[in-house]
Structure formats: C-alpha cells, structure tokens
Design a protein around this motif. Structure first.
Motif, PDB file in Angstrom:
ATOM      1  N   LEU A  50       0.830  -1.211   0.000  1.00 21.61           N
ATOM      2  CA  LEU A  50       0.000   0.000   0.000  1.00 21.61           C
ATOM      3  C   LEU A  50       0.863   1.260   0.000  1.00 21.61           C
ATOM      4  CD1 LEU A  50      -3.017  -0.182   2.479  1.00 21.61           C
ATOM      5  CD2 LEU A  50      -3.061   0.535   0.084  1.00 21.61           C
ATOM      6  N   ALA A  51       1.887   1.268   0.853  1.00 25.84           N
ATOM      7  CA  ALA A  51       2.759   2.444   0.962  1.00 25.84           C
ATOM      8  C   ALA A  51       3.446   2.710  -0.375  1.00 25.84           C
ATOM      9  CB  ALA A  51       3.793   2.240   2.064  1.00 25.84           C
ATOM     10  N   ARG A  52       3.973   1.649  -0.991  1.00 21.96           N
ATOM     11  CA  ARG A  52       4.665   1.836  -2.275  1.00 21.96           C
ATOM     12  C   ARG A  52       3.689   2.261  -3.361  1.00 21.96           C
ATOM     13  NH1 ARG A  52       9.297  -2.784  -2.897  1.00 21.96           N
ATOM     14  NH2 ARG A  52       9.781  -2.963  -0.683  1.00 21.96           N
ATOM     15  N   SER A  53       2.471   1.730  -3.310  1.00 18.52           N
ATOM     16  CA  SER A  53       1.487   2.067  -4.332  1.00 18.52           C
ATOM     17  C   SER A  53       1.078   3.536  -4.226  1.00 18.52           C
ATOM     18  CB  SER A  53       0.263   1.168  -4.208  1.00 18.52           C
ATOM     19  OG  SER A  53       0.634  -0.171  -4.475  1.00 18.52           O
ATOM     20  N   TYR A  54       0.903   4.032  -3.008  1.00 19.15           N
ATOM     21  CA  TYR A  54       0.583   5.461  -2.836  1.00 19.15           C
ATOM     22  C   TYR A  54       1.730   6.335  -3.329  1.00 19.15           C
ATOM     23  CZ  TYR A  54      -3.944   5.624  -0.524  1.00 19.15           C
ATOM     24  OH  TYR A  54      -5.285   5.576  -0.267  1.00 19.15           O
ATOM     25  N   ALA A  55       2.959   5.937  -2.999  1.00 11.28           N
ATOM     26  CA  ALA A  55       4.115   6.740  -3.425  1.00 11.28           C
ATOM     27  C   ALA A  55       4.208   6.771  -4.947  1.00 11.28           C
ATOM     28  CB  ALA A  55       5.393   6.172  -2.803  1.00 11.28           C
ATOM     29  N   ALA A  56       4.011   5.619  -5.586  1.00 12.91           N
ATOM     30  CA  ALA A  56       4.070   5.564  -7.055  1.00 12.91           C
ATOM     31  C   ALA A  56       2.910   6.356  -7.657  1.00 12.91           C
ATOM     32  CB  ALA A  56       4.038   4.117  -7.528  1.00 12.91           C
ATOM     33  N   ALA A  57       1.721   6.220  -7.060  1.00 15.01           N
ATOM     34  CA  ALA A  57       0.549   6.954  -7.561  1.00 15.01           C
ATOM     35  C   ALA A  57       0.823   8.450  -7.519  1.00 15.01           C
ATOM     36  CB  ALA A  57      -0.688   6.615  -6.729  1.00 15.01           C
ATOM     37  N   ASN A  58       1.476   8.910  -6.470  1.00 12.53           N
ATOM     38  CA  ASN A  58       1.770  10.335  -6.353  1.00 12.53           C
ATOM     39  C   ASN A  58       2.691  10.799  -7.485  1.00 12.53           C
ATOM     40  OD1 ASN A  58       1.575  12.849  -4.959  1.00 12.53           O
ATOM     41  ND2 ASN A  58       3.705  12.547  -4.318  1.00 12.53           N
ATOM     42  N   ARG A  59       3.675   9.957  -7.827  1.00 13.18           N
ATOM     43  CA  ARG A  59       4.577  10.318  -8.929  1.00 13.18           C
ATOM     44  C   ARG A  59       3.838  10.295 -10.267  1.00 13.18           C
ATOM     45  NH1 ARG A  59       8.292   7.788  -5.192  1.00 13.18           N
ATOM     46  NH2 ARG A  59       7.803   5.689  -5.903  1.00 13.18           N
ATOM     47  N   TRP A  60       3.037   9.257 -10.504  1.00 11.19           N
ATOM     48  CA  TRP A  60       2.331   9.159 -11.791  1.00 11.19           C
ATOM     49  C   TRP A  60       1.318  10.286 -11.958  1.00 11.19           C
ATOM     50  CZ3 TRP A  60       1.812   3.334 -10.474  1.00 11.19           C
ATOM     51  CH2 TRP A  60       2.948   2.654 -10.948  1.00 11.19           C
ATOM     52  N   LEU A  81      -0.899   6.590   5.390  1.00 14.13           N
ATOM     53  CA  LEU A  81       0.022   6.289   4.278  1.00 14.13           C
ATOM     54  C   LEU A  81      -0.196   7.267   3.125  1.00 14.13           C
ATOM     55  CD1 LEU A  81      -0.164   2.390   4.112  1.00 14.13           C
ATOM     56  CD2 LEU A  81       1.725   3.790   4.965  1.00 14.13           C
ATOM     57  N   ALA A  82      -1.475   7.555   2.846  1.00 15.15           N
ATOM     58  CA  ALA A  82      -1.791   8.481   1.762  1.00 15.15           C
ATOM     59  C   ALA A  82      -1.194   9.854   2.084  1.00 15.15           C
ATOM     60  CB  ALA A  82      -3.297   8.580   1.573  1.00 15.15           C
ATOM     61  N   ARG A  83      -1.426  10.333   3.286  1.00 13.80           N
ATOM     62  CA  ARG A  83      -0.934  11.665   3.658  1.00 13.80           C
ATOM     63  C   ARG A  83       0.574  11.743   3.526  1.00 13.80           C
ATOM     64  NH1 ARG A  83      -0.626  12.434   8.625  1.00 13.80           N
ATOM     65  NH2 ARG A  83      -2.545  11.273   9.057  1.00 13.80           N
ATOM     66  N   ARG A  84       1.286  10.704   3.988  1.00  6.83           N
ATOM     67  CA  ARG A  84       2.745  10.722   3.899  1.00  6.83           C
ATOM     68  C   ARG A  84       3.245  10.681   2.461  1.00  6.83           C
ATOM     69  NH1 ARG A  84       4.623   6.166   7.593  1.00  6.83           N
ATOM     70  NH2 ARG A  84       2.515   6.022   8.418  1.00  6.83           N
ATOM     71  N   SER A  85       2.439  10.091   1.550  1.00  3.00           N
ATOM     72  CA  SER A  85       2.881   9.986   0.148  1.00  3.00           C
ATOM     73  C   SER A  85       2.652  11.283  -0.620  1.00  3.00           C
ATOM     74  CB  SER A  85       2.112   8.867  -0.561  1.00  3.00           C
ATOM     75  OG  SER A  85       0.791   9.299  -0.882  1.00  3.00           O
ATOM     76  N   GLY A  86       1.715  12.082  -0.147  1.00  2.00           N
ATOM     77  CA  GLY A  86       1.354  13.291  -0.878  1.00  2.00           C
ATOM     78  C   GLY A  86       0.210  13.077  -1.851  1.00  2.00           C
ATOM     79  N   ALA A  87      -0.192  11.823  -2.077  1.00  2.00           N
ATOM     80  CA  ALA A  87      -1.299  11.542  -3.000  1.00  2.00           C
ATOM     81  C   ALA A  87      -2.620  11.595  -2.236  1.00  2.00           C
ATOM     82  CB  ALA A  87      -1.126  10.152  -3.615  1.00  2.00           C
ATOM     83  N   PRO A  88      -3.712  11.952  -2.937  1.00  2.00           N
ATOM     84  CA  PRO A  88      -5.012  11.897  -2.269  1.00  2.00           C
ATOM     85  C   PRO A  88      -5.382  10.454  -1.920  1.00  2.00           C
ATOM     86  CG  PRO A  88      -5.276  12.451  -4.600  1.00  2.00           C
ATOM     87  CD  PRO A  88      -3.811  12.414  -4.328  1.00  2.00           C
ATOM     88  N   VAL A  89      -6.170  10.276  -0.871  1.00  2.00           N
ATOM     89  CA  VAL A  89      -6.572   8.928  -0.445  1.00  2.00           C
ATOM     90  C   VAL A  89      -7.187   8.157  -1.613  1.00  2.00           C
ATOM     91  CG1 VAL A  89      -7.884   7.599   1.237  1.00  2.00           C
ATOM     92  CG2 VAL A  89      -7.046   9.845   1.843  1.00  2.00           C
ATOM     93  N   ALA A  90      -7.943   8.869  -2.463  1.00  2.00           N
ATOM     94  CA  ALA A  90      -8.666   8.224  -3.560  1.00  2.00           C
ATOM     95  C   ALA A  90      -7.763   7.788  -4.713  1.00  2.00           C
ATOM     96  CB  ALA A  90      -9.752   9.157  -4.085  1.00  2.00           C
ATOM     97  N   ALA A  91      -6.448   8.057  -4.625  1.00  2.00           N
ATOM     98  CA  ALA A  91      -5.528   7.632  -5.685  1.00  2.00           C
ATOM     99  C   ALA A  91      -5.386   6.107  -5.701  1.00  2.00           C
ATOM    100  CB  ALA A  91      -4.161   8.279  -5.502  1.00  2.00           C
ATOM    101  N   VAL A  92      -5.760   5.463  -4.597  1.00  2.00           N
ATOM    102  CA  VAL A  92      -5.701   3.998  -4.520  1.00  2.00           C
ATOM    103  C   VAL A  92      -7.115   3.431  -4.446  1.00  2.00           C
ATOM    104  CG1 VAL A  92      -5.147   2.138  -2.873  1.00  2.00           C
ATOM    105  CG2 VAL A  92      -3.352   3.705  -3.641  1.00  2.00           C
ATOM    106  N   HIS A  93      -7.363   2.393  -5.248  1.00  2.00           N
ATOM    107  CA  HIS A  93      -8.596   1.595  -5.126  1.00  2.00           C
ATOM    108  C   HIS A  93      -8.224   0.344  -4.365  1.00  2.00           C
ATOM    109  CE1 HIS A  93     -10.630   2.879  -9.170  1.00  2.00           C
ATOM    110  NE2 HIS A  93     -10.110   3.903  -8.530  1.00  2.00           N
ATOM    111  N   LEU A  94      -9.175  -0.263  -3.688  1.00  2.00           N
ATOM    112  CA  LEU A  94      -8.885  -1.539  -3.042  1.00  2.00           C
ATOM    113  C   LEU A  94      -9.634  -2.655  -3.742  1.00  2.00           C
ATOM    114  CD1 LEU A  94      -9.011  -0.516   0.724  1.00  2.00           C
ATOM    115  CD2 LEU A  94      -7.011  -0.667  -0.781  1.00  2.00           C
ATOM    116  N   GLU A  95      -8.947  -3.778  -3.956  1.00  2.00           N
ATOM    117  CA  GLU A  95      -9.581  -4.964  -4.532  1.00  2.00           C
ATOM    118  C   GLU A  95      -9.815  -5.976  -3.426  1.00  2.00           C
ATOM    119  OE1 GLU A  95      -7.742  -6.514  -8.059  1.00  2.00           O
ATOM    120  OE2 GLU A  95      -7.841  -4.570  -9.069  1.00  2.00           O
ATOM    121  N   VAL A  96     -11.072  -6.346  -3.261  1.00  2.00           N
ATOM    122  CA  VAL A  96     -11.419  -7.349  -2.244  1.00  2.00           C
ATOM    123  C   VAL A  96     -12.010  -8.567  -2.952  1.00  2.00           C
ATOM    124  CG1 VAL A  96     -11.858  -5.577  -0.499  1.00  2.00           C
ATOM    125  CG2 VAL A  96     -13.762  -6.448  -1.852  1.00  2.00           C
ATOM    126  N   THR A  97     -12.034  -9.692  -2.255  1.00  2.00           N
ATOM    127  CA  THR A  97     -12.565 -10.911  -2.875  1.00  2.00           C
ATOM    128  C   THR A  97     -13.911 -11.273  -2.263  1.00  2.00           C
ATOM    129  OG1 THR A  97     -11.287 -12.183  -1.319  1.00  2.00           O
ATOM    130  CG2 THR A  97     -10.324 -11.871  -3.495  1.00  2.00           C
TER     131      THR A  97
END
Ligand code: C2E
Ligand code: MG
Ligand code: MG
Ligand code: MG
Length: 273
Positions: free
Chosen positions: A96-106, A136-152
């Motif tokens: 999650l942390a890496r995904s938020y950080a990457a999302a912020n860059r993209w 995690l979102a706040r620390r990355s700089g990306a908005p919370v909504a930059a990540v979707h969650l996939e559940v089963t």
C-alpha cells in the motif's frame, strides 16, 4: 494414496503432506526474514486499459517476492503463506505504501491516475486499517482516492463488524472498492448492492465465455458500476469486449505486470502524442 516418482521411489501421501508443511514453514521463515531486513519484496504494476483504444486508465499493484535461498516465488504461493500468519499485515502495508508513493509520482503526469491494490480479509479486520491507510496516503502526498482496493468474494460474505466498519470509513474517505475474481465465489447479488461496490473484475476464467461476459457487463450497467474483464490474451477476446461495450480490460495482450519505471515511460510516451 501413493504416487510414483522418477527413480522408482514410491512417495506416500504422508510424505507429500510433510513436504508441503516444510515448504510452508520455509517460506514463512524466509518471508519474515526478508520483511525484517526490508529485502525481497517488490511490486509490479499491470495496466488497466480501455479495450477500445488501449489507453492506460490505471494499474493494478501485484506483489513480487524473491529470497536469496528460495529464488522468486509467485504470489499464488507466498500470499496464502503470509495470510496464515500476521505477515500479511506487514506485507500488505508495504504494498500500500509503495502504491501510494508511485501513484503520487504518476499523478504528476496523469492527474486522475489510480492504482488498484489487493487487500486480504485479515487486513480489513484490523480495527485501525482505514486510519493507517489515510496515514500512508498523507505521507505519500497523494489523495486517499488515488488507490482503489480490490477485495474478494470471501471477504464480502463475512459479516464481521470490524470489516463493515472499515468499509464504511474507507467509503467516507473516498476510497473506491473493486470486487476481484467476480464469478468464482458465492456472493449474492443483494450483497453486491448493499456493499456499494464501484467496480467488478470478471475472473479471467470467463474470458472465453461470451454469455457470461455479456451478463457481467449488463449487471454492471444495471448497478451503475464499472466492469473490468481480466485475463485478455488474444486480439479476438479484445474484440468481443469492445463489441459488448466493456469500459475496462486487463491482460497480457495490453500489458504484463512491470516495474514502476516502465509504467512511467508508458505515461510519458502517451503525453508526447
Ligand atoms: P489477482 O488480484 O486476480 O491479479 C491478477 C493476476 O492475473 C495476476 O497474477 C496477474 O499477473 C495475472 N494476469 C494478468 N493478466 C493475465 C493474463 O492475460 N493471463 C494470465 N494467465 N494471467 C494474467 P499474480 O501477479 O501472480 O497474482 C496472483 C494473485 O495473488 C492476485 O490475483 C491476488 O489475488 C494475489 N496478490 C498479488 N499481490 C497481492 C497483494 O499485494 N496483496 C494480496 N492480498 N494479494 C495479492
Ligand atoms: Mg486483483
Ligand atoms: Mg483478479
Ligand atoms: Mg486472483
């Protein structure tokens, strides 16, 4: 039951069970060592595209792992091991942390770009999951909504107070929810509605079944949610999806899971056209 192996030895059921248990323990130990040392875990990102144009609308984050002793191990093997212990909490948080950080860059390149992250039931059972995610979102700089969650569907069926609580809080934070591997589980249509899902991901085992594909996209339309077809490998399959009006698709035909930099190059190339 006994099964014959090369070399003329007879392997009993007990022996293969023992081997499986040993492999499990070995993997668990190596995962723990790797996570403690901050080594071995990687994340690959696979494009989620518009099947009509091939344009990349977002990516799915997929955990990768290799240890010095065991080499690369696939998520279908190490995720279940992590899920049997609390290791899935550490692993999941790292992804999650890496995904938020990457999302912020993209998002510097494509403002509405999103990263879909798989979450295990155990993660959503943690009472403070939504709080940790927002952190995690706040620390990355990306908005919370930059990540979707996939559940089963397994999670969807659980009636767990902590899970319900997290899902409500995540929704309030603006985090969108996808139901992964749709069609392989047992969730009722009523439950799909009460969950207020944003997206259905049709399991890749249905990619060749036009009747099921049509039913899923119509269900999505009726519920007002996005539908993604998973496992698109051939141009003919993409044509079927276009004809059925699929808004989104994912599969080796459009792009394999790749390192962060390759997604960045893809987005840069698109900016130049
Ligand atoms: P999933 O979430 O359904 O992810 C899609 C899987 O299908 C990925 O396998 C992806 O590489 C594979 N795939 C994509 N396109 C194609 C295609 O065209 N053909 C075929 N044959 N396969 C395709 P992968 O990366 O091995 O992951 C397997 C599963 O492991 C995932 O299935 C997900 O359930 C789980 N997983 C992966 N990363 C994580 C994670 O960070 N956390 C959790 N909890 N689970 C994860
Ligand atoms: Mg997934
Ligand atoms: Mg899936
Ligand atoms: Mg899966």
């Amino acid at each position: 039951r006994a099964k014959r192996r090369g070399g003329g030895t007879v392997e009993t059921y007990d022996e293969s069970l023992r081997e499986a248990v040993l492999r499990h323990l070995e993997l668990e130990r190596a995962l723990r060592t790797g996570l403690d040392a901050g080594e071995g875990l990687g994340v690959a990102y696979q494009p989620i595209v518009d099947p009509a144009t091939g344009a990349c609308r977002g990516v799915e984050a997929l955990a990768r792992w290799a240890s010095p002793g065991l080499g690369p191990v696939g998520p279908d093997e190490f995720i279940p091991v992590a899920e049997r212990s609390a290791l899935i909490l550490r692993l999941g948080e790292e992804v999650l942390a890496r995904s938020y950080a990457a999302a912020n860059r993209w998002r510097q390149l494509v403002p509405d770009f999103t990263v879909a992250v798989n979450v295990s039931p155990r993660q959503l059972q943690q009472p403070d999951f939504a709080t940790r995610l927002a952190d995690l979102a706040r620390r990355s700089g990306a908005p919370v909504a930059a990540v979707h969650l996939e559940v089963t569907e397994g999670l969807v069926l659980q009636e767990d107070e902590a899970v319900e609580d997290n899902l409500n809080r995540l929704r309030a934070l603006g985090v969108r929810l996808s139901l992964d591997d749709f069609g392989t589980g047992w969730s009722s249509l009523a439950r799909l509605r009460t969950l207020a899902l944003d997206r259905l991901k049709v399991d890749r085992s249905f990619i060749g079944d036009e009747v099921v594909l049509r039913a899923c996209v119509e269900l999505g339309r009726a519920l007002g949610i996005d539908v993604v077809a998973e496992g698109v490998e051939e141009p003919a399959q993409a044509q079927v999806l276009q004809r059925l009006g699929y808004p989104l698709a994912q599969g080796y035909l459009f792009g394999r899971p790749v390192p962060e930099e390759e997604v960045t190059l893809l987005l840069l190339a698109r900016q130049r056209v």
